[in-house]
Design a protein around this motif. Structure first.
Motif, short mmCIF file in Angstrom:
data_model
loop_
_atom_site.label_atom_id
_atom_site.label_comp_id
_atom_site.label_asym_id
_atom_site.label_seq_id
_atom_site.Cartn_x
_atom_site.Cartn_y
_atom_site.Cartn_z
N GLY A 62 0.80 -1.22 0.00
CA GLY A 62 0.00 0.00 0.00
C GLY A 62 0.83 1.27 0.00
N SER A 63 2.07 1.19 0.49
CA SER A 63 2.93 2.38 0.52
C SER A 63 3.23 2.89 -0.88
CB SER A 63 4.24 2.07 1.24
OG SER A 63 4.02 1.77 2.60
N PHE A 64 3.29 1.98 -1.83
CA PHE A 64 3.57 2.39 -3.21
C PHE A 64 2.58 3.45 -3.66
CE2 PHE A 64 2.82 2.18 -7.75
CZ PHE A 64 4.09 2.12 -8.30
N TYR A 65 1.30 3.25 -3.36
CA TYR A 65 0.25 4.14 -3.85
C TYR A 65 0.16 5.45 -3.08
CZ TYR A 65 -1.06 0.18 -6.68
OH TYR A 65 -1.03 -0.84 -7.59
N THR A 66 0.94 5.55 -2.00
CA THR A 66 1.07 6.84 -1.33
C THR A 66 1.88 7.81 -2.19
OG1 THR A 66 1.01 5.77 0.84
CG2 THR A 66 1.96 7.99 0.74
N TYR A 67 2.78 7.25 -3.02
CA TYR A 67 3.71 8.07 -3.79
C TYR A 67 3.48 8.02 -5.30
CZ TYR A 67 5.97 7.70 0.74
OH TYR A 67 6.21 7.73 2.09
N PHE A 68 2.90 6.93 -5.79
CA PHE A 68 2.70 6.77 -7.23
C PHE A 68 1.32 6.15 -7.49
CE2 PHE A 68 7.22 6.33 -6.35
CZ PHE A 68 7.75 7.33 -7.18
N PRO A 69 0.58 6.66 -8.46
CA PRO A 69 -0.75 6.11 -8.73
C PRO A 69 -0.74 4.80 -9.49
CG PRO A 69 -0.29 7.92 -10.23
CD PRO A 69 0.84 7.88 -9.25
N SER A 70 0.39 4.46 -10.14
CA SER A 70 0.40 3.26 -10.99
C SER A 70 1.83 2.87 -11.34
CB SER A 70 -0.37 3.52 -12.28
OG SER A 70 0.29 4.54 -13.04
N LYS A 71 1.95 1.68 -11.89
CA LYS A 71 3.24 1.23 -12.42
C LYS A 71 3.71 2.17 -13.54
CE LYS A 71 3.56 -2.10 -15.52
NZ LYS A 71 3.61 -3.42 -16.21
N GLU A 72 2.78 2.60 -14.39
CA GLU A 72 3.13 3.50 -15.48
C GLU A 72 3.72 4.79 -14.94
OE1 GLU A 72 0.86 5.09 -19.40
OE2 GLU A 72 0.03 5.78 -17.50
N ALA A 73 3.15 5.32 -13.87
CA ALA A 73 3.62 6.59 -13.31
C ALA A 73 5.05 6.48 -12.80
CB ALA A 73 2.69 7.04 -12.18
N VAL A 74 5.36 5.38 -12.11
CA VAL A 74 6.72 5.25 -11.60
C VAL A 74 7.70 5.02 -12.74
CG1 VAL A 74 6.73 2.76 -11.14
CG2 VAL A 74 8.09 4.28 -9.71
N PHE A 75 7.28 4.30 -13.77
CA PHE A 75 8.16 4.12 -14.92
C PHE A 75 8.44 5.45 -15.61
CE2 PHE A 75 9.06 3.54 -19.40
CZ PHE A 75 10.12 2.64 -19.34
N LEU A 76 7.40 6.26 -15.79
CA LEU A 76 7.59 7.55 -16.44
C LEU A 76 8.58 8.42 -15.66
CD1 LEU A 76 3.94 8.42 -17.54
CD2 LEU A 76 5.87 7.86 -19.03
N GLU A 77 8.50 8.37 -14.34
CA GLU A 77 9.44 9.18 -13.56
C GLU A 77 10.86 8.63 -13.64
OE1 GLU A 77 10.00 11.29 -9.21
OE2 GLU A 77 8.01 10.78 -9.99
N VAL A 78 10.98 7.31 -13.60
CA VAL A 78 12.31 6.70 -13.75
C VAL A 78 12.93 7.13 -15.08
CG1 VAL A 78 13.53 4.53 -14.13
CG2 VAL A 78 11.91 4.73 -12.23
N ALA A 79 12.14 7.04 -16.16
CA ALA A 79 12.64 7.41 -17.49
C ALA A 79 12.92 8.90 -17.59
CB ALA A 79 11.63 6.99 -18.55
N ASP A 80 12.06 9.72 -16.98
CA ASP A 80 12.24 11.17 -17.00
C ASP A 80 13.57 11.55 -16.35
OD1 ASP A 80 11.09 13.88 -17.50
OD2 ASP A 80 11.16 14.01 -15.31
N LEU A 81 13.84 10.97 -15.18
CA LEU A 81 15.11 11.24 -14.49
C LEU A 81 16.30 10.76 -15.31
CD1 LEU A 81 14.03 10.24 -10.87
CD2 LEU A 81 14.50 12.56 -11.71
N LEU A 82 16.12 9.61 -15.96
CA LEU A 82 17.21 9.08 -16.79
C LEU A 82 17.53 10.03 -17.93
CD1 LEU A 82 19.16 6.90 -17.75
CD2 LEU A 82 17.24 5.78 -18.88
#
Length: 215
Positions: A62-82
């Motif tokens: 459940g902690s994941f959804y405190t910071y990211f709404p979805s798998k897609e959202a965390v991937f987009l941020e990982v790629a954006d930072l990259l």
């Protein structure tokens, strides 16, 4: 690669504004981001689940959804930072240096960055074939990098070093595509390139000749 005309120019904007976090929350969020990248690299995007990420990060599901709404959202941020890291090249200041020196430094800095991030770049190429939101974010980063490279070419045109008849933006696009695709074929597709210096020297030469610059 063409070095930035203005190394201090703003990078592509963050994907979304984040509410202020506590120090503990910031650490947890960063841990989830780091874990997500490692899991994406190991499993690929389609096979990754939120549960894989939280287990790797050692946080509650459940902690994941405190910071990211979805798998897609965390991937987009990982790629954006990259992408932000990839275009922040470690270049010497442009004043007082020949364009050929800057181009060589830029190509080698980009090569080193691409090599460090090759696994994630392979996943990025995969996701780019089907995710519209990712495609748009990627276009923004590419457009920003091309615009900064075009400004460098325009500066050299004003200095009389590059033919003013050359379309600076189109040249920046074509040269960036040449370097990007060459490194993609080498690192992601596994093309058999004899040695690093031979490839980089050739990319340098092609870039300089395309712009009509002295080697």
């Amino acid at each position: 690669m063409i070095p930035d005309a203005d190394p201090s120019a703003d990078q592509a904007p963050a994907l979304a504004e984040q509410a202020p976090l506590t120090e503990r929350g910031a650490r947890t969020r960063a841990r989830i981001l780091a874990a997500a990248r490692e899991v994406f690299e190991e499993r690929g995007y389609p096979e990754t689940r939120v549960a894989h990420i939280t287990r790797h990060a050692r946080v509650a599901y459940g902690s994941f959804y405190t910071y990211f709404p979805s798998k897609e959202a965390v991937f987009l941020e990982v790629a954006d930072l990259l992408f932000q890291t990839m275009i922040q090249l470690d270049l010497v200041p442009s004043d007082g240096y020949e364009p050929a020196t800057l181009i060589r430094r830029a190509n080698r800095a980009y090569y080193a960055s691409y090599r460090r991030n090759a696994k994630m770049m392979a996943i990025i190429e995969q996701v780019a074939t089907f995710n519209v939101a990712f495609q748009e974010m990627r276009r923004k980063h590419r457009a920003g990098a091309v615009a900064r490279s075009a400004k460098a070419i325009e500066r050299w045109q004003r200095a009389g070093l590059v033919d003013t008849a050359l379309d600076a933006e189109m040249a920046a696009r074509a040269l960036a595509a040449m370097v990007d695709h060459s490194l993609y074929l080498w690192f992601v597709q596994g093309d058999d390139v004899p040695d690093t210096e031979r490839l980089l020297d050739t990319l340098d030469t092609l870039t300089l000749r395309a712009l009509g610059l002295r080697p």
